[in-house]
Motif scaffolding. Structure first.
Motif, PDB file in Angstrom:
ATOM      1  N   THR A  33     -35.363   8.032 -38.334  1.00 28.39           N
ATOM      2  CA  THR A  33     -35.918   7.912 -39.688  1.00 28.39           C
ATOM      3  C   THR A  33     -34.808   7.587 -40.679  1.00 28.39           C
ATOM      4  O   THR A  33     -34.943   6.699 -41.527  1.00 28.39           O
ATOM      5  CB  THR A  33     -36.624   9.227 -40.099  1.00 28.39           C
ATOM      6  N   ALA A  34     -33.673   8.287 -40.542  1.00 28.62           N
ATOM      7  CA  ALA A  34     -32.559   8.102 -41.475  1.00 28.62           C
ATOM      8  C   ALA A  34     -31.889   6.746 -41.323  1.00 28.62           C
ATOM      9  O   ALA A  34     -31.599   6.070 -42.310  1.00 28.62           O
ATOM     10  CB  ALA A  34     -31.526   9.211 -41.271  1.00 28.62           C
ATOM     11  N   LEU A  35     -31.653   6.340 -40.073  1.00 34.72           N
ATOM     12  CA  LEU A  35     -30.793   5.173 -39.835  1.00 34.72           C
ATOM     13  C   LEU A  35     -31.548   3.873 -39.568  1.00 34.72           C
ATOM     14  O   LEU A  35     -30.936   2.810 -39.505  1.00 34.72           O
ATOM     15  CB  LEU A  35     -29.829   5.470 -38.680  1.00 34.72           C
ATOM     16  N   HIS A  36     -32.862   3.946 -39.382  1.00 31.06           N
ATOM     17  CA  HIS A  36     -33.624   2.716 -39.160  1.00 31.06           C
ATOM     18  C   HIS A  36     -34.665   2.451 -40.234  1.00 31.06           C
ATOM     19  O   HIS A  36     -34.963   1.300 -40.540  1.00 31.06           O
ATOM     20  CB  HIS A  36     -34.316   2.760 -37.796  1.00 31.06           C
ATOM     21  N   TYR A  37     -35.238   3.502 -40.793  1.00 30.16           N
ATOM     22  CA  TYR A  37     -36.328   3.323 -41.750  1.00 30.16           C
ATOM     23  C   TYR A  37     -35.891   3.559 -43.194  1.00 30.16           C
ATOM     24  O   TYR A  37     -36.429   2.961 -44.110  1.00 30.16           O
ATOM     25  CB  TYR A  37     -37.514   4.217 -41.376  1.00 30.16           C
ATOM     26  N   LEU A  38     -34.915   4.430 -43.389  1.00 31.72           N
ATOM     27  CA  LEU A  38     -34.438   4.701 -44.745  1.00 31.72           C
ATOM     28  C   LEU A  38     -33.145   3.949 -45.057  1.00 31.72           C
ATOM     29  O   LEU A  38     -32.707   3.914 -46.200  1.00 31.72           O
ATOM     30  CB  LEU A  38     -34.221   6.211 -44.941  1.00 31.72           C
ATOM     31  N   SER A  39     -32.518   3.361 -44.042  1.00 29.40           N
ATOM     32  CA  SER A  39     -31.310   2.554 -44.251  1.00 29.40           C
ATOM     33  C   SER A  39     -31.227   1.523 -43.124  1.00 29.40           C
ATOM     34  O   SER A  39     -31.741   1.756 -42.037  1.00 29.40           O
ATOM     35  CB  SER A  39     -30.065   3.445 -44.255  1.00 29.40           C
ATOM     36  N   PRO A  40     -30.566   0.378 -43.385  1.00 29.26           N
ATOM     37  CA  PRO A  40     -30.551  -0.719 -42.404  1.00 29.26           C
ATOM     38  C   PRO A  40     -29.353  -0.660 -41.462  1.00 29.26           C
ATOM     39  O   PRO A  40     -28.375  -1.375 -41.628  1.00 29.26           O
ATOM     40  CB  PRO A  40     -30.495  -1.959 -43.300  1.00 29.26           C
ATOM     41  N   LEU A  41     -29.421   0.174 -40.441  1.00 30.48           N
ATOM     42  CA  LEU A  41     -28.317   0.293 -39.484  1.00 30.48           C
ATOM     43  C   LEU A  41     -28.221  -0.969 -38.624  1.00 30.48           C
ATOM     44  O   LEU A  41     -29.229  -1.440 -38.110  1.00 30.48           O
ATOM     45  CB  LEU A  41     -28.544   1.517 -38.591  1.00 30.48           C
ATOM     46  N   SER A  42     -27.007  -1.497 -38.465  1.00 31.46           N
ATOM     47  CA  SER A  42     -26.797  -2.624 -37.550  1.00 31.46           C
ATOM     48  C   SER A  42     -25.331  -2.652 -37.145  1.00 31.46           C
ATOM     49  O   SER A  42     -24.499  -1.923 -37.695  1.00 31.46           O
ATOM     50  CB  SER A  42     -27.200  -3.949 -38.214  1.00 31.46           C
ATOM     51  N   ALA A  43     -25.012  -3.510 -36.171  1.00 30.78           N
ATOM     52  CA  ALA A  43     -23.639  -3.601 -35.657  1.00 30.78           C
ATOM     53  C   ALA A  43     -22.674  -3.974 -36.781  1.00 30.78           C
ATOM     54  O   ALA A  43     -22.983  -4.814 -37.628  1.00 30.78           O
ATOM     55  CB  ALA A  43     -23.578  -4.637 -34.544  1.00 30.78           C
ATOM     56  N   GLU A  66     -36.367   7.572 -24.058  1.00 33.89           N
ATOM     57  CA  GLU A  66     -35.670   6.577 -23.223  1.00 33.89           C
ATOM     58  C   GLU A  66     -34.151   6.711 -23.380  1.00 33.89           C
ATOM     59  O   GLU A  66     -33.409   6.622 -22.399  1.00 33.89           O
ATOM     60  CB  GLU A  66     -36.117   5.161 -23.614  1.00 33.89           C
ATOM     61  N   LYS A  67     -33.698   6.929 -24.608  1.00 36.46           N
ATOM     62  CA  LYS A  67     -32.251   7.061 -24.840  1.00 36.46           C
ATOM     63  C   LYS A  67     -31.714   8.369 -24.256  1.00 36.46           C
ATOM     64  O   LYS A  67     -30.571   8.439 -23.820  1.00 36.46           O
ATOM     65  CB  LYS A  67     -31.948   6.972 -26.335  1.00 36.46           C
ATOM     66  N   LEU A  68     -32.549   9.392 -24.240  1.00 38.02           N
ATOM     67  CA  LEU A  68     -32.180  10.660 -23.607  1.00 38.02           C
ATOM     68  C   LEU A  68     -32.036  10.450 -22.105  1.00 38.02           C
ATOM     69  O   LEU A  68     -31.070  10.904 -21.481  1.00 38.02           O
ATOM     70  CB  LEU A  68     -33.262  11.696 -23.912  1.00 38.02           C
ATOM     71  N   SER A  69     -32.991   9.726 -21.528  1.00 35.89           N
ATOM     72  CA  SER A  69     -32.990   9.455 -20.087  1.00 35.89           C
ATOM     73  C   SER A  69     -31.797   8.592 -19.689  1.00 35.89           C
ATOM     74  O   SER A  69     -31.205   8.780 -18.625  1.00 35.89           O
ATOM     75  CB  SER A  69     -34.298   8.756 -19.698  1.00 35.89           C
ATOM     76  N   ALA A  70     -31.420   7.641 -20.586  1.00 43.50           N
ATOM     77  CA  ALA A  70     -30.314   6.725 -20.283  1.00 43.50           C
ATOM     78  C   ALA A  70     -28.943   7.336 -20.568  1.00 43.50           C
ATOM     79  O   ALA A  70     -27.914   6.724 -20.274  1.00 43.50           O
ATOM     80  CB  ALA A  70     -30.490   5.441 -21.096  1.00 43.50           C
ATOM     81  N   GLY A  71     -28.913   8.533 -21.172  1.00 45.36           N
ATOM     82  CA  GLY A  71     -27.634   9.187 -21.465  1.00 45.36           C
ATOM     83  C   GLY A  71     -27.010   8.755 -22.780  1.00 45.36           C
ATOM     84  O   GLY A  71     -25.883   9.146 -23.094  1.00 45.36           O
ATOM     85  N   VAL A  72     -27.728   7.952 -23.586  1.00 41.74           N
ATOM     86  CA  VAL A  72     -27.221   7.573 -24.915  1.00 41.74           C
ATOM     87  C   VAL A  72     -27.218   8.809 -25.815  1.00 41.74           C
ATOM     88  O   VAL A  72     -26.255   9.068 -26.536  1.00 41.74           O
ATOM     89  CB  VAL A  72     -28.096   6.456 -25.539  1.00 41.74           C
ATOM     90  N   PHE A  73     -28.323   9.579 -25.769  1.00 41.58           N
ATOM     91  CA  PHE A  73     -28.402  10.831 -26.514  1.00 41.58           C
ATOM     92  C   PHE A  73     -28.001  11.986 -25.610  1.00 41.58           C
ATOM     93  O   PHE A  73     -28.528  12.125 -24.505  1.00 41.58           O
ATOM     94  CB  PHE A  73     -29.828  11.075 -27.027  1.00 41.58           C
ATOM     95  N   ARG A  74     -27.061  12.798 -26.100  1.00 45.66           N
ATOM     96  CA  ARG A  74     -26.650  14.005 -25.379  1.00 45.66           C
ATOM     97  C   ARG A  74     -26.692  15.163 -26.381  1.00 45.66           C
ATOM     98  O   ARG A  74     -25.705  15.411 -27.095  1.00 45.66           O
ATOM     99  CB  ARG A  74     -25.245  13.816 -24.784  1.00 45.66           C
ATOM    100  N   ALA A 129     -25.877   5.665 -33.975  1.00 46.13           N
ATOM    101  CA  ALA A 129     -25.091   4.693 -34.736  1.00 46.13           C
ATOM    102  C   ALA A 129     -24.072   3.979 -33.837  1.00 46.13           C
ATOM    103  O   ALA A 129     -23.911   2.754 -33.914  1.00 46.13           O
ATOM    104  CB  ALA A 129     -24.382   5.388 -35.895  1.00 46.13           C
ATOM    105  N   LEU A 130     -23.404   4.729 -32.965  1.00 42.96           N
ATOM    106  CA  LEU A 130     -22.435   4.125 -32.043  1.00 42.96           C
ATOM    107  C   LEU A 130     -23.131   3.172 -31.077  1.00 42.96           C
ATOM    108  O   LEU A 130     -22.618   2.092 -30.765  1.00 42.96           O
ATOM    109  CB  LEU A 130     -21.689   5.216 -31.269  1.00 42.96           C
ATOM    110  N   HIS A 131     -24.301   3.562 -30.611  1.00 43.29           N
ATOM    111  CA  HIS A 131     -25.067   2.722 -29.683  1.00 43.29           C
ATOM    112  C   HIS A 131     -25.443   1.392 -30.332  1.00 43.29           C
ATOM    113  O   HIS A 131     -25.514   0.363 -29.662  1.00 43.29           O
ATOM    114  CB  HIS A 131     -26.331   3.478 -29.245  1.00 43.29           C
ATOM    115  N   ARG A 132     -25.650   1.414 -31.652  1.00 43.95           N
ATOM    116  CA  ARG A 132     -26.019   0.197 -32.388  1.00 43.95           C
ATOM    117  C   ARG A 132     -24.786  -0.628 -32.786  1.00 43.95           C
ATOM    118  O   ARG A 132     -24.911  -1.658 -33.424  1.00 43.95           O
ATOM    119  CB  ARG A 132     -26.807   0.571 -33.647  1.00 43.95           C
TER     120      ARG A 132
END
Length: 337
Positions: free
Chosen positions: A134-144, A297-305, A165-168
């Motif tokens: 919500t914070a980084l995709h909908y309330l602000s435009p996170l990108s590389a 999906e990100k939890l399953s892939a190990g992106v989120f720990r 944020a690091l994943h992006r």
């Protein structure tokens, strides 16, 4: 069958938690799922929000982030069937506490739990994941390439937000208020650009952000609370480790976005982070379910720990909720059944 509830006789009174015996649940309604709860995460209750929404009751159910096994489905349920493993967040007006062996929940608040993800991880990460999105995709435009400051990065929300944020591909700066928090942030992989020690105050945060961005300032700030007034005017209960609003404005770049957890501070480029907005209207249901699925999906892939405490049994939930309500825990506490 026992469930945990809270009561508050007046707005200024402390919340008290009580176990209450519950009757067996009735036959499952049309769009509802009957769920055997395997894990429920503990989060602080926003009693002020509930009061403003006129949702006060004598006893209010406790525990909303749940993971479990589908026992039964209503006649119009299309996404799930018995024995499915699912995870979700109970809505604010849920009559059932997540801290109970069996709950009823509308199918639109649930998604399938990936097989690789444990019950505790699923329940422990789902809400912080929704908040981070919500914070980084909908309330602000996170990108590389964007520069992002995430205050108190060692908190449960801060950790997931940093990982997103690091994943992006963003450049992440964060703050730490203790040696333990600093070490946790320095161990994160991929590494973050800079950890600013604020254990003795916030003097260096703006300076560090401007140094790290070549004087341009950061594109996105996600705070963990902020001081609105000078130290003399601020209520004593406010932590003096929080930055002043002017400090945040100093380190924001041109066109920067500030996502705040301070409800009294909203404006054109200042957005208030309230993840419950997704559940207040059916209009956003599709987006909300996409977020829940992506978090899993990100939890399953190990992106989120997620940062989790050791799971505890239900009978210890009352004492643990009292600690959580006072904001005393650093890791997410999960009750496992």
């Amino acid at each position: 069958m026992k469930g945990l509830y809270f009561q508050q006789n007046s707005p200024n009174e402390e919340i008290t938690f009580v176990f209450q015996e519950r009757e067996n649940l009735p036959v499952t309604e049309k769009n509802y799922v009957k769920l055997q709860v395997k894990a429920c995460a503990l989060s602080r209750i926003n009693a002020k929000l509930l009061a403003e929404m006129k949702m006060e009751k004598e006893l209010f159910p406790v525990g909303r982030e749940v993971a479990g096994i589908v026992l039964d489905v209503g006649s119009k349920v299309s996404f799930f069937q018995p024995d499915d493993e699912v995870v979700g967040i109970l809505p604010l007006d849920s009559e059932d506490p997540g801290l109970c062996e069996v709950v009823r929940v509308h199918e639109h608040y649930l998604v399938h739990k990936p097989e690789k993800v444990s019950w505790a991880e699923a329940a422990g990460a789902v809400r912080d994941g929704v908040q981070a999105y919500t914070a980084l995709h909908y309330l602000s435009p996170l990108s590389a390439g964007k520069a992002v400051l995430i205050m108190d990065g060692a908190s449960t929300l801060g950790t997931i937000a940093i990982q997103l944020a690091l994943h992006r591909g963003a450049k992440v700066i964060s703050t730490a208020s203790s040696l333990e928090d600093k070490q946790h942030l320095e161990r994160l992989r991929p590494p973050i650009a800079r950890v600013v020690d604020v254990s003795h105050g916030n003097a260096r945060v703006a300076e560090s952000c401007l140094e790290e961005t070549g004087g341009l300032g950061v594109d996105i700030v996600l705070d963990a609370g902020v001081r609105l007034y000078s130290e003399d005017d601020e209520p004593a209960r406010k932590s003096q480790l929080l930055p002043h609003k002017h400090d945040i404005l100093t380190l924001l770049g041109v066109g920067g976005h500030w996502v705040t957890t301070e409800e009294n501070l909203q404006g054109a480029t200042v957005a208030f982070l309230n993840d419950d907005v997704w559940n207040l209207s059916n209009v956003q249901q599709g987006k909300y379910l996409c977020i829940l699925k992506d978090v899993m999906e990100k939890l399953s892939a190990g992106v989120f720990r997620p940062r989790l405490e050791e799971p505890i049994p239900l009978h210890e939930a009352k004492v643990s909720m009292e600690v959580v309500q006072k904001n005393q825990g650093r890791k997410k506490q999960v009750v496992q059944f």
